[in-house]
Motif scaffolding. Structure first.
Motif, PDB file in Angstrom:
ATOM      1  N   GLU A 125       0.832  -1.209   0.000  1.00 57.70           N
ATOM      2  CA  GLU A 125       0.000   0.000   0.000  1.00 57.70           C
ATOM      3  C   GLU A 125       0.866   1.258   0.000  1.00 57.70           C
ATOM      4  O   GLU A 125       0.591   2.210  -0.745  1.00 57.70           O
ATOM      5  N   GLY A 128       2.622   1.676  -3.331  1.00 57.48           N
ATOM      6  CA  GLY A 128       1.662   2.153  -4.314  1.00 57.48           C
ATOM      7  C   GLY A 128       1.406   3.645  -4.180  1.00 57.48           C
ATOM      8  O   GLY A 128       1.343   4.379  -5.174  1.00 57.48           O
ATOM      9  N   GLY A 129       1.261   4.106  -2.949  1.00 55.20           N
ATOM     10  CA  GLY A 129       1.077   5.533  -2.715  1.00 55.20           C
ATOM     11  C   GLY A 129       2.287   6.346  -3.143  1.00 55.20           C
ATOM     12  O   GLY A 129       2.147   7.451  -3.703  1.00 55.20           O
ATOM     13  N   ALA A 131       4.376   5.506  -5.536  1.00 52.53           N
ATOM     14  CA  ALA A 131       4.362   5.520  -6.998  1.00 52.53           C
ATOM     15  C   ALA A 131       3.352   6.536  -7.530  1.00 52.53           C
ATOM     16  O   ALA A 131       3.612   7.232  -8.522  1.00 52.53           O
ATOM     17  N   GLU A 132       2.201   6.646  -6.881  1.00 49.14           N
ATOM     18  CA  GLU A 132       1.190   7.611  -7.312  1.00 49.14           C
ATOM     19  C   GLU A 132       1.698   9.039  -7.156  1.00 49.14           C
ATOM     20  O   GLU A 132       1.464   9.894  -8.032  1.00 49.14           O
ATOM     21  N   ARG A 133       2.387   9.329  -6.042  1.00 49.10           N
ATOM     22  CA  ARG A 133       2.914  10.675  -5.847  1.00 49.10           C
ATOM     23  C   ARG A 133       3.996  10.999  -6.876  1.00 49.10           C
ATOM     24  O   ARG A 133       4.082  12.124  -7.371  1.00 49.10           O
ATOM     25  N   ALA A 135       4.183   9.733  -9.873  1.00 51.92           N
ATOM     26  CA  ALA A 135       3.505   9.925 -11.154  1.00 51.92           C
ATOM     27  C   ALA A 135       2.845  11.294 -11.245  1.00 51.92           C
ATOM     28  O   ALA A 135       2.841  11.937 -12.299  1.00 51.92           O
ATOM     29  N   ALA A 136       2.292  11.754 -10.100  1.00 52.57           N
ATOM     30  CA  ALA A 136       1.575  13.030 -10.110  1.00 52.57           C
ATOM     31  C   ALA A 136       2.502  14.230 -10.007  1.00 52.57           C
ATOM     32  O   ALA A 136       2.253  15.276 -10.621  1.00 52.57           O
TER      33      ALA A 136
END
Length: 411
Positions: A125, A128-129, A131-133, A135-136
């Motif tokens: 988890e 994943g978070g 990776a999202e940051r 990407a953003a």
């Protein structure tokens, strides 16, 4: 007595040179003054022991007590209220063994292995978070987004600590260990005391199957520990179970990124991870010294007589870079034959949570390397910031990106 005046060419331990490169300072001390009386930042004095053989022997010597009642002068550690001070790091002999037995059942290899699925889920988890940051925003802080959260999640689950209290505990512990203002330590200690007393009261009123509930039952039903010992144990387990693991994760990721050949090897063969973890524990463990100790009698250490009651700091970081024990000691080498480091202690005070720490580290690196294939530093190495005190040396932040390519600052 060896003093700085007698050895004017030595760098001042815990001064500017130390903050810039603690390993270089320790190397000079190992060569010229391996048992050296130093002044600490608070003005108190201690004997700093820097050679591996002396540090290892000192950790196992019962004449070096952790009990503050044997201290006559010098550094005594944090000034803690009794409800935080009656823990394993301040006790010897029968009291230490009694409390250790109470807690050890929570950290058996079987119980720790049963925690793997929860640790893996939490790591996935968080990765994943992260990776999202990335990407953003193009980058993320691996310390705040992963390394600081995973250990607190695991140890918080053991105690069934509410999420808000975990965040509060982490913030207060950080202020206590790396204060920015003179009043930070006292304020953080008071806050930690209140948080833990309140947590015990809540769990006492509504017990569960967690470790804290078991310790409360041992206190209330079996009279096997005092109220201060109960709260102190909770304090120690929460602190020790989060701070050091956080620093090894962040320092370990940095080390792997700076050694792409080892990073590639462990990605190809995850069976190499246990060896990588052991070498990282030696190479980047944040603890500069073990818990302070006090000779119960005049003690000969490394050819120097240390009077009874004075403070002795056994320098783990220096021991781990001692070429007399580890050939080419400054080099990160996961294939190193000698894995007998001191990062988790030695002797009767060996870390109770060692199996859990190793599992967390293996899972953390496995998940990060699997989920973030293009993991790289987002800034040059020279721009990284460290919290460096005489107790600890750890990354404050680790900005990373997911972009493929060379790591900034490495060639």
């Amino acid at each position: 007595m060896t003093t700085h005046a007698a050895l004017p060419g030595l760098p001042q331990p815990f001064g500017d040179a130390y903050r810039a490169d603690p390993h270089a300072v320790f190397a000079a001390l190992r060569a010229e003054a391996p048992v050296h009386r130093v002044q600490l930042p608070d003005g108190s004095h201690a004997w700093l022991v820097t050679r591996e053989a002396d540090v290892r022997a000192g950790l196992a010597d019962p004449r070096l007590s952790v009990d503050k009642r044997h201290a006559d002068a010098g550094y005594r550690g944090f000034s803690l209220p009794p409800a935080l001070d009656a823990n394993l790091l301040n006790l010897d002999g029968a009291d230490h063994l009694r409390l250790r037995r109470l807690v050890s059942k929570a950290f058996t290899p079987r119980r720790v292995a049963a925690l793997r699925p929860r640790i893996e889920r939490a790591a996935e988890e968080l990765a994943g978070g992260l990776a999202e940051r990335i990407a953003a925003e193009g980058r993320a802080d691996l310390v705040a987004g992963f390394a600081a959260v995973l250990p607190l999640t695991v140890i918080g689950d053991l105690f069934a600590v509410p999420e808000a209290d975990r965040v509060r505990f982490s913030g207060l512990a950080g202020r206590m260990l790396t204060p920015r203002r003179p009043q930070d330590v006292a304020e953080a200690v008071a806050g930690l005391h209140r948080l833990l007393v309140d947590l015990v009261a809540v769990r006492r009123a509504d017990p569960g199957d967690d470790l804290l509930s078991a310790l409360i039952a041992a206190r209330d039903e079996e009279d096997r520990l005092s109220e201060d010992e109960l709260v102190s144990l909770a304090f120690l387990i929460l602190l020790a179970g989060s701070e050091n693991t956080e620093a090894v994760i962040s320092g370990g990721v940095l080390t792997l990124l700076r050694h792409p050949e080892h990073l590639a090897a462990v990605r190809r063969d995850p069976a190499l991870l246990p060896g990588v973890v052991e070498e990282l524990l030696r190479h980047v463990h944040p603890n500069q010294t073990a818990i302070r100790r006090f000779p119960t009698e005049p003690l000969r250490i490394g050819g120097v007589t240390v009077p009874a009651g004075e403070t002795v700091l056994l320098c783990l970081s220096s021991a781990h870079r001692d070429p007399a024990r580890y050939p080419d000691a400054d080099r990160f080498d996961p294939a190193r034959a000698d894995t007998g480091h001191l990062a988790l202690g030695h002797g009767v005070h060996y870390c109770l949570g060692a199996p859990l720490a190793r599992l967390e580290l293996e899972v953390a690196f496995a998940v990060l390397l699997h989920r973030l294939h293009g993991l790289a530093l987002a800034v040059p190495v020279e721009e990284l910031t460290w919290d460096t005190t005489f107790r600890s040396h750890a990354l404050r932040e680790l900005p990373v990106t997911g972009a493929d390519g060379a790591v900034p600052g490495t060639a």
